[in-house]
Design a protein around this motif. Structure first.
Motif, PDB file in Angstrom:
ATOM      1  N   PRO A   1      -1.173  -0.559  13.054  1.00 25.15           N
ATOM      2  CA  PRO A   1      -1.589   0.826  12.827  1.00 25.15           C
ATOM      3  C   PRO A   1      -0.418   1.660  12.330  1.00 25.15           C
ATOM      4  O   PRO A   1       0.746   1.321  12.537  1.00 25.15           O
ATOM      5  N   LEU A   2      -0.742   2.734  11.663  1.00 20.87           N
ATOM      6  CA  LEU A   2       0.262   3.655  11.156  1.00 20.87           C
ATOM      7  C   LEU A   2       0.882   4.407  12.331  1.00 20.87           C
ATOM      8  O   LEU A   2       0.173   4.846  13.229  1.00 20.87           O
ATOM      9  N   HIS A   3       2.184   4.543  12.356  1.00 25.18           N
ATOM     10  CA  HIS A   3       2.871   5.261  13.429  1.00 25.18           C
ATOM     11  C   HIS A   3       2.879   6.751  13.119  1.00 25.18           C
ATOM     12  O   HIS A   3       2.973   7.160  11.962  1.00 25.18           O
ATOM     13  N   TYR A   4       2.793   7.554  14.180  1.00 25.75           N
ATOM     14  CA  TYR A   4       2.793   9.005  13.996  1.00 25.75           C
ATOM     15  C   TYR A   4       4.042   9.470  13.257  1.00 25.75           C
ATOM     16  O   TYR A   4       3.968  10.325  12.387  1.00 25.75           O
ATOM     17  N   GLY A   5       5.182   8.897  13.595  1.00 19.89           N
ATOM     18  CA  GLY A   5       6.425   9.285  12.925  1.00 19.89           C
ATOM     19  C   GLY A   5       6.357   9.062  11.436  1.00 19.89           C
ATOM     20  O   GLY A   5       6.877   9.853  10.648  1.00 19.89           O
ATOM     21  N   GLN A   6       5.701   7.979  11.025  1.00 19.31           N
ATOM     22  CA  GLN A   6       5.558   7.681   9.606  1.00 19.31           C
ATOM     23  C   GLN A   6       4.648   8.711   8.936  1.00 19.31           C
ATOM     24  O   GLN A   6       4.907   9.147   7.808  1.00 19.31           O
ATOM     25  N   VAL A   7       3.594   9.127   9.642  1.00 17.19           N
ATOM     26  CA  VAL A   7       2.691  10.142   9.095  1.00 17.19           C
ATOM     27  C   VAL A   7       3.452  11.435   8.866  1.00 17.19           C
ATOM     28  O   VAL A   7       3.408  12.019   7.778  1.00 17.19           O
ATOM     29  N   TYR A   8       4.178  11.892   9.896  1.00 19.80           N
ATOM     30  CA  TYR A   8       4.847  13.188   9.788  1.00 19.80           C
ATOM     31  C   TYR A   8       6.016  13.157   8.804  1.00 19.80           C
ATOM     32  O   TYR A   8       6.253  14.125   8.086  1.00 19.80           O
ATOM     33  N   ALA A   9       6.716  12.041   8.728  1.00 16.90           N
ATOM     34  CA  ALA A   9       7.792  11.923   7.735  1.00 16.90           C
ATOM     35  C   ALA A   9       7.211  11.949   6.322  1.00 16.90           C
ATOM     36  O   ALA A   9       7.759  12.598   5.419  1.00 16.90           O
ATOM     37  N   THR A  10       6.089  11.266   6.134  1.00 11.69           N
ATOM     38  CA  THR A  10       5.439  11.250   4.827  1.00 11.69           C
ATOM     39  C   THR A  10       4.924  12.639   4.467  1.00 11.69           C
ATOM     40  O   THR A  10       5.100  13.105   3.329  1.00 11.69           O
ATOM     41  N   MET A  11       4.302  13.318   5.434  1.00  9.15           N
ATOM     42  CA  MET A  11       3.780  14.659   5.162  1.00  9.15           C
ATOM     43  C   MET A  11       4.911  15.624   4.825  1.00  9.15           C
ATOM     44  O   MET A  11       4.775  16.467   3.935  1.00  9.15           O
ATOM     45  N   SER A  12       6.038  15.467   5.487  1.00  8.53           N
ATOM     46  CA  SER A  12       7.202  16.311   5.199  1.00  8.53           C
ATOM     47  C   SER A  12       7.676  16.101   3.764  1.00  8.53           C
ATOM     48  O   SER A  12       7.989  17.051   3.048  1.00  8.53           O
ATOM     49  N   ARG A  13       7.712  14.846   3.338  1.00  3.17           N
ATOM     50  CA  ARG A  13       8.134  14.509   1.972  1.00  3.17           C
ATOM     51  C   ARG A  13       7.122  15.044   0.948  1.00  3.17           C
ATOM     52  O   ARG A  13       7.499  15.592  -0.088  1.00  3.17           O
ATOM     53  N   LEU A  14       5.833  14.905   1.248  1.00  2.00           N
ATOM     54  CA  LEU A  14       4.797  15.401   0.344  1.00  2.00           C
ATOM     55  C   LEU A  14       4.854  16.928   0.235  1.00  2.00           C
ATOM     56  O   LEU A  14       4.651  17.484  -0.844  1.00  2.00           O
ATOM     57  N   LEU A  15       5.150  17.587   1.355  1.00  2.00           N
ATOM     58  CA  LEU A  15       5.291  19.043   1.378  1.00  2.00           C
ATOM     59  C   LEU A  15       6.470  19.466   0.506  1.00  2.00           C
ATOM     60  O   LEU A  15       6.357  20.368  -0.329  1.00  2.00           O
ATOM     61  N   LYS A  16       7.582  18.774   0.682  1.00  2.00           N
ATOM     62  CA  LYS A  16       8.802  19.065  -0.097  1.00  2.00           C
ATOM     63  C   LYS A  16       8.563  18.870  -1.598  1.00  2.00           C
ATOM     64  O   LYS A  16       9.083  19.618  -2.416  1.00  2.00           O
ATOM     65  N   ASN A  17       7.734  17.871  -1.942  1.00  2.00           N
ATOM     66  CA  ASN A  17       7.459  17.571  -3.353  1.00  2.00           C
ATOM     67  C   ASN A  17       6.315  18.396  -3.929  1.00  2.00           C
ATOM     68  O   ASN A  17       5.935  18.194  -5.087  1.00  2.00           O
TER      69      ASN A  17
ATOM     70  N   GLY B   1      -1.909  16.030  11.106  1.00  2.00           N
ATOM     71  CA  GLY B   1      -1.309  14.703  11.040  1.00  2.00           C
ATOM     72  C   GLY B   1      -2.013  13.706  11.937  1.00  2.00           C
ATOM     73  O   GLY B   1      -2.245  12.558  11.562  1.00  2.00           O
ATOM     74  N   TYR B   2      -2.398  14.152  13.139  1.00  2.00           N
ATOM     75  CA  TYR B   2      -3.097  13.281  14.085  1.00  2.00           C
ATOM     76  C   TYR B   2      -4.401  12.774  13.468  1.00  2.00           C
ATOM     77  O   TYR B   2      -4.734  11.594  13.563  1.00  2.00           O
ATOM     78  N   ASP B   3      -5.163  13.674  12.839  1.00  2.00           N
ATOM     79  CA  ASP B   3      -6.441  13.298  12.238  1.00  2.00           C
ATOM     80  C   ASP B   3      -6.244  12.369  11.045  1.00  2.00           C
ATOM     81  O   ASP B   3      -7.041  11.462  10.819  1.00  2.00           O
ATOM     82  N   LEU B   4      -5.183  12.590  10.280  1.00  2.00           N
ATOM     83  CA  LEU B   4      -4.884  11.707   9.149  1.00  2.00           C
ATOM     84  C   LEU B   4      -4.557  10.297   9.627  1.00  2.00           C
ATOM     85  O   LEU B   4      -5.018   9.313   9.055  1.00  2.00           O
ATOM     86  N   LYS B   5      -3.771  10.209  10.685  1.00  2.00           N
ATOM     87  CA  LYS B   5      -3.432   8.897  11.244  1.00  2.00           C
ATOM     88  C   LYS B   5      -4.688   8.172  11.711  1.00  2.00           C
ATOM     89  O   LYS B   5      -4.892   6.991  11.434  1.00  2.00           O
ATOM     90  N   ARG B   6      -5.554   8.882  12.418  1.00  2.00           N
ATOM     91  CA  ARG B   6      -6.779   8.280  12.929  1.00  2.00           C
ATOM     92  C   ARG B   6      -7.674   7.819  11.766  1.00  2.00           C
ATOM     93  O   ARG B   6      -8.214   6.709  11.791  1.00  2.00           O
TER      94      ARG B   6
ATOM     95  N   TYR C   1      -2.581  20.331   7.092  1.00  2.00           N
ATOM     96  CA  TYR C   1      -2.140  20.134   5.717  1.00  2.00           C
ATOM     97  C   TYR C   1      -3.331  20.140   4.766  1.00  2.00           C
ATOM     98  O   TYR C   1      -4.420  19.683   5.104  1.00  2.00           O
ATOM     99  N   ALA C   2      -3.085  20.635   3.562  1.00  2.00           N
ATOM    100  CA  ALA C   2      -4.089  20.604   2.493  1.00  2.00           C
ATOM    101  C   ALA C   2      -3.419  20.064   1.239  1.00  2.00           C
ATOM    102  O   ALA C   2      -2.232  20.297   1.001  1.00  2.00           O
TER     103      ALA C   2
ATOM    104  N   MET D   1       0.840  -1.169   0.000  1.00  2.00           N
ATOM    105  CA  MET D   1       0.000   0.000   0.000  1.00  2.00           C
ATOM    106  C   MET D   1       0.885   1.232   0.000  1.00  2.00           C
ATOM    107  O   MET D   1       1.865   1.290   0.720  1.00  2.00           O
ATOM    108  N   SER D   2       0.516   2.192  -0.778  1.00  2.00           N
ATOM    109  CA  SER D   2       1.250   3.449  -0.818  1.00  2.00           C
ATOM    110  C   SER D   2       0.695   4.367   0.273  1.00  2.00           C
ATOM    111  O   SER D   2      -0.412   4.891   0.150  1.00  2.00           O
ATOM    112  N   ILE D   3       1.469   4.545   1.330  1.00  2.00           N
ATOM    113  CA  ILE D   3       1.048   5.397   2.442  1.00  2.00           C
ATOM    114  C   ILE D   3       0.866   6.830   1.958  1.00  2.00           C
ATOM    115  O   ILE D   3      -0.122   7.491   2.294  1.00  2.00           O
ATOM    116  N   SER D   4       1.800   7.322   1.147  1.00  2.00           N
ATOM    117  CA  SER D   4       1.717   8.706   0.697  1.00  2.00           C
ATOM    118  C   SER D   4       0.458   8.951  -0.138  1.00  2.00           C
ATOM    119  O   SER D   4      -0.240   9.949   0.059  1.00  2.00           O
TER     120      SER D   4
END
Length: 174
Positions: free
Chosen positions: A34-50, A18-23, A69-70, A1-4
């Motif tokens: 379950p998805l770890h918070y660290g994974q959510v925030y690392a993914t969001m950081s990468r998506l933001l950068k891209n 990020g908390y709401d996305l994880k939930r 995030y939007a 599954m593609s988390i991003s």
């Protein structure tokens, strides 16, 4: 599954922390892990950068600042392309089970016993998934059906291999 891609798809409903996305991820996709918070925030950081998401707001709180995030237009396009792309079927041409059977035969170990042990493990997991399916909602039923169909195919292979074990032993011995 593609988390991003999954997180991007969830953001299409509207901006989220990020908390709401994880939930939302954990509620909708019921992973055994379950998805770890660290994974959510690392993914969001990468998506933001891209450029696939943007920060829609920052809220101060008792703890660290909370970013909302939007999804961007580029993010919507990326999700759409991902959803339209077919997943590559996994043919299992070199499975671990096959390797174990051949190695058992090569080393004089009990390949039939190995197949019996594996069959028992498959049946155990199938019973567990059937219980989950029978007590679950539609999402659980669909997820469990997918896994059960794959396990049934594995069981057919185990039976076929057991029936051909003497012949395989002769070919491997050569």
């Amino acid at each position: 599954m593609s988390i991003s891609h999954t997180l991007l798809g969830l953001l299409e409903a509207g901006p989220s922390h990020g908390y709401d996305l994880k939930r939302a991820f954990d509620e909708r996709f019921r992973q055994n892990r379950p998805l770890h918070y660290g994974q959510v925030y690392a993914t969001m950081s990468r998506l933001l950068k891209n450029g696939l998401v943007e920060v829609d707001g920052i809220e101060a709180g008792e703890g660290p600042e909370r970013k909302r995030y939007a999804i961007t237009d580029a993010g919507v396009t990326d999700v759409a392309q991902w959803l339209e792309r077919a997943e590559k079927p996994e043919p299992y041409l070199q499975s671990t089970l096959y390797t174990k059977v051949v190695l058992a035969l090569l080393t004089g170990r009990d390949a039939a016993g190995l197949l019996d042990t594996q069959r028992a493990e498959h049946l155990r997991l199938m019973r567990e998934l059937t219980r989950r399916k029978n007590g679950g909602d539609l999402a659980d039923q669909l997820i469990c059906d997918h896994a059960l169909f794959h396990l049934e195919a594995d069981l057919r292979w185990l039976e076929l291999t057991a029936a051909r074990l003497d012949r395989l032993a002769q070919e491997v011995a050569v």
